[in-house]
Scaffold this active site. Structure first.
Site, PDB file in Angstrom:
ATOM      1  N   ARG A 190       0.411  14.797  12.466  1.00 27.33           N
ATOM      2  CA  ARG A 190       0.911  14.512  11.117  1.00 27.33           C
ATOM      3  C   ARG A 190       1.093  15.777  10.267  1.00 27.33           C
ATOM      4  O   ARG A 190       0.446  15.992   9.257  1.00 27.33           O
ATOM      5  CB  ARG A 190       0.015  13.496  10.434  1.00 27.33           C
ATOM      6  CG  ARG A 190      -0.247  12.334  11.353  1.00 27.33           C
ATOM      7  CD  ARG A 190      -0.480  11.013  10.835  1.00 27.33           C
ATOM      8  NE  ARG A 190       0.335  10.507   9.789  1.00 27.33           N
ATOM      9  CZ  ARG A 190      -0.064   9.447   9.071  1.00 27.33           C
ATOM     10  NH1 ARG A 190      -1.233   8.919   9.294  1.00 27.33           N
ATOM     11  NH2 ARG A 190       0.711   8.978   8.114  1.00 27.33           N
ATOM     12  N   PRO A 191       1.957  16.676  10.691  1.00 28.68           N
ATOM     13  CA  PRO A 191       2.218  17.903   9.926  1.00 28.68           C
ATOM     14  C   PRO A 191       2.918  17.610   8.595  1.00 28.68           C
ATOM     15  O   PRO A 191       3.342  16.478   8.344  1.00 28.68           O
ATOM     16  CB  PRO A 191       3.136  18.685  10.860  1.00 28.68           C
ATOM     17  CG  PRO A 191       3.802  17.661  11.697  1.00 28.68           C
ATOM     18  CD  PRO A 191       2.812  16.566  11.881  1.00 28.68           C
ATOM     19  N   ARG A 237      -8.499  -0.418   4.560  1.00 27.42           N
ATOM     20  CA  ARG A 237      -7.592   0.546   3.924  1.00 27.42           C
ATOM     21  C   ARG A 237      -6.230  -0.081   3.654  1.00 27.42           C
ATOM     22  O   ARG A 237      -5.484   0.374   2.796  1.00 27.42           O
ATOM     23  CB  ARG A 237      -7.392   1.766   4.835  1.00 27.42           C
ATOM     24  CG  ARG A 237      -8.634   2.562   5.078  1.00 27.42           C
ATOM     25  CD  ARG A 237      -8.342   3.816   5.853  1.00 27.42           C
ATOM     26  NE  ARG A 237      -7.350   4.645   5.150  1.00 27.42           N
ATOM     27  CZ  ARG A 237      -6.999   5.856   5.565  1.00 27.42           C
ATOM     28  NH1 ARG A 237      -7.535   6.358   6.664  1.00 27.42           N
ATOM     29  NH2 ARG A 237      -6.122   6.569   4.903  1.00 27.42           N
ATOM     30  N   LYS A 278       0.841  -1.204   0.000  1.00 21.15           N
ATOM     31  CA  LYS A 278       0.000   0.000   0.000  1.00 21.15           C
ATOM     32  C   LYS A 278       0.873   1.249   0.000  1.00 21.15           C
ATOM     33  O   LYS A 278       0.632   2.190  -0.761  1.00 21.15           O
ATOM     34  CB  LYS A 278      -0.885   0.017   1.235  1.00 21.15           C
ATOM     35  CG  LYS A 278      -1.555   1.349   1.538  1.00 21.15           C
ATOM     36  CD  LYS A 278      -2.410   1.333   2.785  1.00 21.15           C
ATOM     37  CE  LYS A 278      -1.664   1.566   4.036  1.00 21.15           C
ATOM     38  NZ  LYS A 278      -1.379   2.970   4.366  1.00 21.15           N
ATOM     39  N   ASN A 279       1.903   1.242   0.846  1.00 15.26           N
ATOM     40  CA  ASN A 279       2.703   2.459   1.007  1.00 15.26           C
ATOM     41  C   ASN A 279       3.718   2.657  -0.108  1.00 15.26           C
ATOM     42  O   ASN A 279       4.478   3.622  -0.092  1.00 15.26           O
ATOM     43  CB  ASN A 279       3.367   2.472   2.387  1.00 15.26           C
ATOM     44  CG  ASN A 279       2.318   2.615   3.483  1.00 15.26           C
ATOM     45  OD1 ASN A 279       1.155   2.939   3.206  1.00 15.26           O
ATOM     46  ND2 ASN A 279       2.698   2.336   4.711  1.00 15.26           N
ATOM     47  N   ASP A 282       4.393   0.661  12.111  1.00 17.09           N
ATOM     48  CA  ASP A 282       3.171   0.050  11.563  1.00 17.09           C
ATOM     49  C   ASP A 282       2.970  -1.386  12.031  1.00 17.09           C
ATOM     50  O   ASP A 282       1.931  -1.979  11.744  1.00 17.09           O
ATOM     51  CB  ASP A 282       3.199   0.083  10.021  1.00 17.09           C
ATOM     52  CG  ASP A 282       3.142   1.500   9.506  1.00 17.09           C
ATOM     53  OD1 ASP A 282       3.421   1.696   8.311  1.00 17.09           O
ATOM     54  OD2 ASP A 282       2.841   2.410  10.290  1.00 17.09           O
ATOM     55  N   ARG A 289      -4.466  10.967   4.061  1.00 18.34           N
ATOM     56  CA  ARG A 289      -3.311  11.864   4.191  1.00 18.34           C
ATOM     57  C   ARG A 289      -2.351  11.699   3.022  1.00 18.34           C
ATOM     58  O   ARG A 289      -1.753  12.676   2.546  1.00 18.34           O
ATOM     59  CB  ARG A 289      -2.616  11.539   5.500  1.00 18.34           C
ATOM     60  CG  ARG A 289      -1.303  12.187   5.677  1.00 18.34           C
ATOM     61  CD  ARG A 289      -0.566  11.643   6.861  1.00 18.34           C
ATOM     62  NE  ARG A 289       0.805  12.064   6.810  1.00 18.34           N
ATOM     63  CZ  ARG A 289       1.193  13.315   6.996  1.00 18.34           C
ATOM     64  NH1 ARG A 289       0.295  14.226   7.272  1.00 18.34           N
ATOM     65  NH2 ARG A 289       2.459  13.641   6.912  1.00 18.34           N
ATOM     66  N   CYS A 339      -4.859  12.681  12.194  1.00 15.99           N
ATOM     67  CA  CYS A 339      -5.698  11.472  12.151  1.00 15.99           C
ATOM     68  C   CYS A 339      -5.617  10.847  13.545  1.00 15.99           C
ATOM     69  O   CYS A 339      -5.031  11.403  14.456  1.00 15.99           O
ATOM     70  CB  CYS A 339      -5.199  10.512  11.080  1.00 15.99           C
ATOM     71  SG  CYS A 339      -3.615   9.795  11.474  1.00 15.99           S
TER      72      CYS A 339
HETATM   73  C1  EPZ Z   1       4.245   6.889   6.088  1.00 14.09           C
HETATM   74  O1  EPZ Z   1       3.472   7.958   6.620  1.00 14.09           O
HETATM   75  C2  EPZ Z   1       3.301   5.696   6.012  1.00 14.09           C
HETATM   76  N1  EPZ Z   1       2.185   6.014   5.123  1.00 14.09           N
HETATM   77  C3  EPZ Z   1       2.770   5.369   7.409  1.00 14.09           C
HETATM   78  O2  EPZ Z   1       1.977   4.191   7.284  1.00 14.09           O
HETATM   79  C4  EPZ Z   1       3.968   5.059   8.315  1.00 14.09           C
HETATM   80  O3  EPZ Z   1       3.505   4.818   9.620  1.00 14.09           O
HETATM   81  C5  EPZ Z   1       4.923   6.258   8.319  1.00 14.09           C
HETATM   82  O4  EPZ Z   1       5.334   6.557   6.964  1.00 14.09           O
HETATM   83  C6  EPZ Z   1       6.176   5.986   9.145  1.00 14.09           C
HETATM   84  O5  EPZ Z   1       6.835   4.876   8.642  1.00 14.09           O
HETATM   85  C7  EPZ Z   1       2.387   5.968   3.783  1.00 14.09           C
HETATM   86  O6  EPZ Z   1       3.479   5.701   3.302  1.00 14.09           O
HETATM   87  C8  EPZ Z   1       1.199   6.266   2.913  1.00 14.09           C
HETATM   88  P1  EPZ Z   1       6.338  10.289   8.127  1.00 14.09           P
HETATM   89  P2  EPZ Z   1       4.090   9.461   6.609  1.00 14.09           P
HETATM   90  O7  EPZ Z   1       6.277  11.495   7.295  1.00 14.09           O
HETATM   91  O8  EPZ Z   1       4.855   9.661   5.350  1.00 14.09           O
HETATM   92  C9  EPZ Z   1       6.528  13.587  11.457  1.00 14.09           C
HETATM   93  C10 EPZ Z   1       0.149   2.788   7.707  1.00 14.09           C
HETATM   94  O9  EPZ Z   1      -0.348   2.316   8.750  1.00 14.09           O
HETATM   95  N2  EPZ Z   1       6.528  14.538  10.338  1.00 14.09           N
HETATM   96  O10 EPZ Z   1       7.539   9.408   8.054  1.00 14.09           O
HETATM   97  O11 EPZ Z   1       2.999  10.381   6.916  1.00 14.09           O
HETATM   98  C11 EPZ Z   1       5.158  12.936  11.648  1.00 14.09           C
HETATM   99  O12 EPZ Z   1       4.336  13.772  12.447  1.00 14.09           O
HETATM  100  C12 EPZ Z   1       0.584   4.241   7.677  1.00 14.09           C
HETATM  101  O13 EPZ Z   1       0.308   2.152   6.638  1.00 14.09           O
HETATM  102  C13 EPZ Z   1       6.738  15.888  10.603  1.00 14.09           C
HETATM  103  O14 EPZ Z   1       6.923  16.293  11.741  1.00 14.09           O
HETATM  104  O15 EPZ Z   1       5.076   9.356   7.834  1.00 14.09           O
HETATM  105  C14 EPZ Z   1       5.474  11.647  12.324  1.00 14.09           C
HETATM  106  O16 EPZ Z   1       5.605  11.871  13.716  1.00 14.09           O
HETATM  107  C15 EPZ Z   1       0.344   4.949   9.001  1.00 14.09           C
HETATM  108  N3  EPZ Z   1       6.731  16.764   9.565  1.00 14.09           N
HETATM  109  C16 EPZ Z   1       6.844  11.275  11.748  1.00 14.09           C
HETATM  110  O17 EPZ Z   1       7.367  12.465  11.155  1.00 14.09           O
HETATM  111  C17 EPZ Z   1       6.513  16.356   8.267  1.00 14.09           C
HETATM  112  O18 EPZ Z   1       6.525  17.209   7.347  1.00 14.09           O
HETATM  113  C18 EPZ Z   1       6.777  10.198  10.687  1.00 14.09           C
HETATM  114  O19 EPZ Z   1       6.025  10.707   9.631  1.00 14.09           O
HETATM  115  C19 EPZ Z   1       6.303  14.987   8.024  1.00 14.09           C
HETATM  116  C20 EPZ Z   1       6.310  14.094   9.069  1.00 14.09           C
END
Ligand code: EPZ
Length: 423
Positions: free
Chosen positions: A123-124, A398, A22-23, A306, A94, A118
């Site tokens: 999730r900024p 999902r 998915k990701n 995850d 998102r 969410c």
């Molecule tokens: C991806 O989300 C995955 N989703 C998530 O999978 C996964 O949990 C996550 O990466 C971490 O591995 C997809 O790929 C579609 P991040 P993403 O940006 O990209 C902070 C699932 O269950 N952050 O690595 O949104 C954020 O708040 C889903 O399949 C900022 O602060 O994750 C979080 O604490 C859930 N500023 C951390 O980084 C930003 O601009 C990780 O977020 C971006 C992120």
């Protein structure tokens, strides 16, 4: 709304095939906007989230065709008729924000709803925007929307990510493919899905070096071509079925896996006493005994966030006290209160959960709050005494294609009921 009813937990036995990641497919669909022509993507999991992403790229001017078997997508872009990603779609998922980079690079402008938080956290997207600005885009924000625009081509630049964000790495990498000059992303995420996206972009004609390391270099090109690609297997779906085998004391072969992608999960299950044997593209999981272990989630190749909730369910059964620390998201213990209603003995303090294992779980009516929390409740229901009803299965749908069929084929007694009472 639908629910899953699981009765009398029993050991799962047999073979289960993992679907496409998915990701991986979500950013790859977004990346298809970068090229004119028809791209074909194989081994897709036709999940609710994939449908949403397809609807989004269609609203931007792409045409999307799904094969009869629902495992292959054809995405055809002949220019973009729209550069606005509406609140209604972005708010549903998102990952919709991943069209920002491609639109900025290809069309020079994007108006996109700020993704709300969410269940698992705020999730900024500040790191995404930092990257776009480094490439020369001007960003304005208002009324819940972000507008990003470039005057002339984006310009390659160095971007340091304060956190190795998966989405930010993907969005900046996509935007940089058509920039003038070299972009260097430092402290980049190194998840397998980043590498899969880079493979797709490279086959479109992008020039990317270092994907899968913490320093990714993107040498901008003038245009990209449509291509074909097969998505990597979903390591989190695979890990979930590995835990299903362990929690039910079964014997399951999980097929169509990249064993390297599952190293942190395999290592932790072995540490807990689970027997895990790796073949070329499959993993066999059998449980002998189950002992307490400590888990701390980290970006890849650390233990994946995850898989945290699924392991929390498993450790509720293990003898001894386990400590689970969630370092990635601020609110990813939503499954705990529901597990406690099934008899689990877990205490959450901030980002830590202390699990006193060894208790038998008993079936109950529970609610899925998010994708992986729902998976954790299903795993608990597979071993609990009595009947478990998991409501809000749309969360689980999902990320897990055909989960009820796959579990039934492993011997689980599961029935999906469409809950038309609307609650
Ligand atoms: C991806 O989300 C995955 N989703 C998530 O999978 C996964 O949990 C996550 O990466 C971490 O591995 C997809 O790929 C579609 P991040 P993403 O940006 O990209 C902070 C699932 O269950 N952050 O690595 O949104 C954020 O708040 C889903 O399949 C900022 O602060 O994750 C979080 O604490 C859930 N500023 C951390 O980084 C930003 O601009 C990780 O977020 C971006 C992120």
């Amino acid at each position: 709304m639908s629910k899953l009813i699981i009765s009398e937990g029993r050991p799962l036995k047999g073979r289960v095939r993992v679907s496409g990641a998915k990701n991986s497919i979500l950013p790859i669909i977004a990346a298809s906007l970068l090229a004119d022509g028809k791209s074909t993507i194989d081994e897709i999991p036709y999940l609710n989230d994939v449908k949403i992403m397809c609807d989004l790229v269609k609203s931007l001017g792409a045409s999307v065709t799904l094969s009869d078997e629902k495992t292959k997508l054809e995405i055809c872009c002949r220019g973009l008729s729209n550069t606005t990603a509406p609140y209604e779609l972005v708010n549903k998922m998102r990952a919709s924000f991943l069209v920002a980079g491609p639109l900025l690079a290809k069309a020079g402008y994007v108006q996109i709803s700020l993704p709300g938080g969410c269940a698992i956290g705020s999730r900024p997207v500040d790191l995404h925007l930092k990257g776009f600005m480094a490439l020369g885009a001007s960003i304005t924000q208002g009324h819940g929307y972000i507008e990003a625009r470039r005057s002339g081509r984006l310009k390659g630049n160095k971007v340091y990510l304060d956190f190795p964000s998966v989405g930010a790495t993907e969005n900046i990498m996509m935007a940089a493919t058509l920039a003038e000059g070299v972009t260097i992303i430092e402290n980049a995420a190194i998840e397998p899905e980043i590498v899969d996206l880079a493979t797709y972009l490279t086959s479109m004609g992008a020039d990317i070096k270092g994907a899968g390391t913490d320093t990714v270099k993107i040498y901008g090109v003038s245009d990209l071509k449509a291509t074909s690609h097969t998505v990597i297997p979903d390591r989190i779906e695979a890990g979930t079925y590995m835990v299903a085998a362990a929690i039910t004391g079964g014997d399951v072969v999980v097929e169509n896996v990249v064993t390297d992608h599952l190293k942190p999960v395999t290592a932790k299950l072995r540490e807990a006493g689970v027997e895990v044997s790796e073949e070329l593209s499959s993993i066999r999981v059998r449980r002998r005994d189950l002992s307490a272990v400590d888990i701390k989630t980290h970006p890849y190749p650390g233990f994946p966030t995850d898989m945290q909730s699924q392991m929390t369910s498993l450790l509720s059964m293990a003898c001894g006290t386990s400590m689970v620390i969630e370092t990635i998201f601020e609110n990813r213990f939503m499954h705990v209160s529901e597990l406690k209603r099934m008899g689990a003995n877990i205490k959450v303090e901030g980002r830590s959960a202390i699990i006193e294992g060894g208790s038998r779980l008993t079936g109950a009516k529970v609610k899925a709050t998010d994708l992986r929390a729902g998976a954790a409740l299903i795993l608990a229901g597979l071993t609990a005494d009595g009947t478990t009803e998991i409501e809000n299965m749309e969360h689980v749908d999902r990320g897990y294609i055909g989960i009820d069929e796959k579990l039934k084929n492993l011997g689980a007694n599961v029935v999906r009921v469409d809950d038309d009472s609307g609650n």
